[in-house]
Design a protein around this motif. Structure first.
Motif, mmCIF file in Angstrom:
data_model
loop_
_atom_site.group_PDB
_atom_site.id
_atom_site.type_symbol
_atom_site.label_atom_id
_atom_site.label_comp_id
_atom_site.label_asym_id
_atom_site.label_seq_id
_atom_site.Cartn_x
_atom_site.Cartn_y
_atom_site.Cartn_z
ATOM 1 N N PRO A 57 0.813 -1.228 0.000
ATOM 2 C CA PRO A 57 0.000 0.000 0.000
ATOM 3 C C PRO A 57 0.842 1.272 0.000
ATOM 4 N N HIS A 58 1.992 1.269 0.691
ATOM 5 C CA HIS A 58 2.824 2.478 0.719
ATOM 6 C C HIS A 58 3.349 2.807 -0.670
ATOM 7 N N PHE A 59 3.703 1.774 -1.452
ATOM 8 C CA PHE A 59 4.173 1.997 -2.826
ATOM 9 C C PHE A 59 3.068 2.618 -3.671
ATOM 10 N N TYR A 60 1.855 2.083 -3.559
ATOM 11 C CA TYR A 60 0.731 2.629 -4.327
ATOM 12 C C TYR A 60 0.474 4.086 -3.952
ATOM 13 N N LEU A 61 0.472 4.374 -2.644
ATOM 14 C CA LEU A 61 0.226 5.734 -2.183
ATOM 15 C C LEU A 61 1.281 6.694 -2.726
ATOM 16 N N THR A 62 2.535 6.283 -2.689
ATOM 17 C CA THR A 62 3.613 7.153 -3.160
ATOM 18 C C THR A 62 3.525 7.371 -4.659
ATOM 19 N N THR A 63 3.260 6.310 -5.426
ATOM 20 C CA THR A 63 3.167 6.472 -6.873
ATOM 21 C C THR A 63 2.000 7.366 -7.265
ATOM 22 N N GLU A 64 0.894 7.307 -6.539
ATOM 23 C CA GLU A 64 -0.232 8.200 -6.829
ATOM 24 C C GLU A 64 0.156 9.648 -6.568
ATOM 25 N N ARG A 65 0.925 9.879 -5.518
ATOM 26 C CA ARG A 65 1.388 11.247 -5.227
ATOM 27 C C ARG A 65 2.344 11.735 -6.315
ATOM 28 N N VAL A 66 3.210 10.858 -6.759
ATOM 29 C CA VAL A 66 4.161 11.239 -7.798
ATOM 30 C C VAL A 66 3.424 11.508 -9.115
ATOM 31 N N LYS A 67 2.432 10.686 -9.465
ATOM 32 C CA LYS A 67 1.646 10.925 -10.686
ATOM 33 C C LYS A 67 0.947 12.280 -10.645
ATOM 34 N N LEU A 68 0.364 12.612 -9.502
ATOM 35 C CA LEU A 68 -0.307 13.905 -9.376
ATOM 36 C C LEU A 68 0.700 15.038 -9.503
ATOM 37 N N ALA A 69 1.879 14.864 -8.906
ATOM 38 C CA ALA A 69 2.915 15.889 -9.010
ATOM 39 C C ALA A 69 3.349 16.075 -10.464
ATOM 40 N N GLN A 70 3.482 14.985 -11.208
ATOM 41 C CA GLN A 70 3.854 15.083 -12.622
ATOM 42 C C GLN A 70 2.819 15.881 -13.404
ATOM 43 N N SER A 71 1.546 15.645 -13.104
ATOM 44 C CA SER A 71 0.482 16.378 -13.795
ATOM 45 C C SER A 71 0.556 17.864 -13.491
ATOM 46 N N ILE A 72 0.764 18.200 -12.224
ATOM 47 C CA ILE A 72 0.843 19.614 -11.841
ATOM 48 C C ILE A 72 2.072 20.274 -12.463
ATOM 49 N N LEU A 73 3.197 19.575 -12.467
ATOM 50 C CA LEU A 73 4.434 20.128 -13.020
ATOM 51 C C LEU A 73 4.309 20.417 -14.509
ATOM 52 N N THR A 90 14.795 15.126 -11.209
ATOM 53 C CA THR A 90 14.229 16.020 -10.199
ATOM 54 C C THR A 90 12.931 16.635 -10.722
ATOM 55 N N PRO A 91 12.082 17.149 -9.833
ATOM 56 C CA PRO A 91 10.855 17.830 -10.292
ATOM 57 C C PRO A 91 11.162 19.000 -11.225
ATOM 58 N N ARG A 92 12.235 19.734 -10.939
ATOM 59 C CA ARG A 92 12.574 20.874 -11.804
ATOM 60 C C ARG A 92 12.939 20.417 -13.210
ATOM 61 N N ALA A 93 13.725 19.345 -13.297
ATOM 62 C CA ALA A 93 14.106 18.832 -14.619
ATOM 63 C C ALA A 93 12.891 18.271 -15.354
ATOM 64 N N PHE A 94 11.995 17.635 -14.623
ATOM 65 C CA PHE A 94 10.775 17.104 -15.245
ATOM 66 C C PHE A 94 9.932 18.233 -15.810
ATOM 67 N N ARG A 95 9.824 19.333 -15.064
ATOM 68 C CA ARG A 95 9.024 20.469 -15.542
ATOM 69 C C ARG A 95 9.623 21.045 -16.822
ATOM 70 N N ILE A 96 10.927 21.194 -16.870
ATOM 71 C CA ILE A 96 11.574 21.737 -18.062
ATOM 72 C C ILE A 96 11.300 20.860 -19.280
ATOM 73 N N ALA A 97 11.302 19.556 -19.086
ATOM 74 C CA ALA A 97 11.124 18.616 -20.205
ATOM 75 C C ALA A 97 9.680 18.447 -20.621
ATOM 76 N N HIS A 98 8.740 18.641 -19.693
ATOM 77 C CA HIS A 98 7.341 18.297 -19.970
ATOM 78 C C HIS A 98 6.369 19.456 -19.856
ATOM 79 N N TYR A 99 6.831 20.644 -19.553
ATOM 80 C CA TYR A 99 5.907 21.758 -19.316
ATOM 81 C C TYR A 99 5.136 22.090 -20.588
ATOM 82 N N ARG A 100 3.790 22.130 -20.465
ATOM 83 C CA ARG A 100 2.918 22.498 -21.586
ATOM 84 C C ARG A 100 2.099 23.717 -21.154
ATOM 85 N N PRO A 101 2.515 24.930 -21.594
ATOM 86 C CA PRO A 101 1.803 26.151 -21.177
ATOM 87 C C PRO A 101 0.330 26.084 -21.542
#
Length: 278
Positions: free
Chosen positions: A218-234, A267-278
């Motif tokens: 369950p901890h893995f699932y919870l963490t991956t869901e948080r990371v997926k949401l962070a990717q969407s926001i980034l 890192t989140p910053r590098a992910f944003r640079i690569a995936h940011y869609r204004p």
């Protein structure tokens, strides 16, 4: 809401503010149980009185959960700066007879020392809070509440003391409940104990059942869901990283960055640079 310690005059239900101790000696007998219904950010801590003949038990409960403990338990608040909620004391010996007649069963034993996600009892607690705040709650209404509490507790939890471990697997419907709760409370500090309480299992049994059902702890699932949401926001905005960390349930930006890098590979910053869609 004025803080007081008024009780209903009935012998089967007594309502107290969560900030007030249940000191009536008559309520401390084995015939009574306590239903703890905290509100807002209030956290209550229940434990066996040290030195008693009973095995030591303890649990903590905060919204959106409720807890059922024996009336002999000691209940105190962890954060009492703005306590909200009620403790409903139920005369279980009397109410068990009501449940037996209504449900046509003799198996009405109530397990104690558990917490559960129970929106129905939380709604009932809100109504009781309003009644408890009035100068003279209607005795007939409180009597009906006692029966409602008894029937609901027996129907949902009262089959046996070990009912929360009775299921051998996590069904699709139960898994959906867990997933929905995670998505709706992703910002909160979700514990395995909280997820287990959703489906009325012990934490160890829930962890095994969840892994059997999903292939991951369950901890893995919870963490991956948080990371997926962070990717969407980034990828969709320019919210500061410290705010994104808070939005997805991390207490610090440093922890968020470390976990994100471990799961995504950058890192989140590098992910944003690569995936940011204004």
């Amino acid at each position: 809401m004025e803080q007081s310690n008024r009780s209903s005059p009935l012998q089967c239900l007594s309502c107290h503010w969560i900030s007030a101790s249940v000191t009536d000696c008559a309520l401390k007998s084995a015939q009574w149980i306590l239903c703890i219904i905290p509100a807002d950010r209030t956290t209550a801590y229940a434990s066996t009185v040290r030195g008693s003949v009973h095995p030591y038990q303890q649990l903590s409960v905060s919204a959106p959960f409720i807890a059922v403990v024996p009336a002999r338990a000691r209940v105190k608040l962890v954060n009492d700066d703005d306590p909200r909620g009620v403790i409903v004391a139920l005369h279980w010996a009397r109410l068990r007879e009501t449940a037996q007649r209504a449900l046509g069963t003799t198996d009405c034993e109530m397990p104690c020392w558990f917490k559960a996600w129970d929106p129905f009892l939380r709604e009932a607690g809100d109504t009781l809070t309003a009644l408890h705040a009035s100068s003279s709650p209607d005795p007939g209404c409180l009597d009906a509440f006692a029966d409602v509490f008894a029937l609901h507790l027996v129907h949902r939890y009262g089959h046996a003391a070990d009912t929360r471990d009775a299921a051998t697997r996590l069904t699709h419907s139960k898994l959906s409940v867990v997933e929905r709760f995670i998505h709706e409370h992703i910002v909160d500090n979700i514990q395995i104990e909280d997820l287990a309480a959703l489906v009325h299992m012990s934490p160890s049994h829930f962890a095994r059942a969840f892994k059997n059902a999903t292939g991951h702890p369950p901890h893995f699932y919870l963490t991956t869901e948080r990371v997926k949401l962070a990717q969407s926001i980034l990828s969709e905005g320019s919210l500061p990283l410290i705010d994104i960390a808070a939005c997805v349930g991390f207490r610090t930006q440093q922890h968020f960055t470390a976990v994100f890098h471990r799961y995504v590979g950058c890192t989140p910053r590098a992910f944003r640079i690569a995936h940011y869609r204004p």
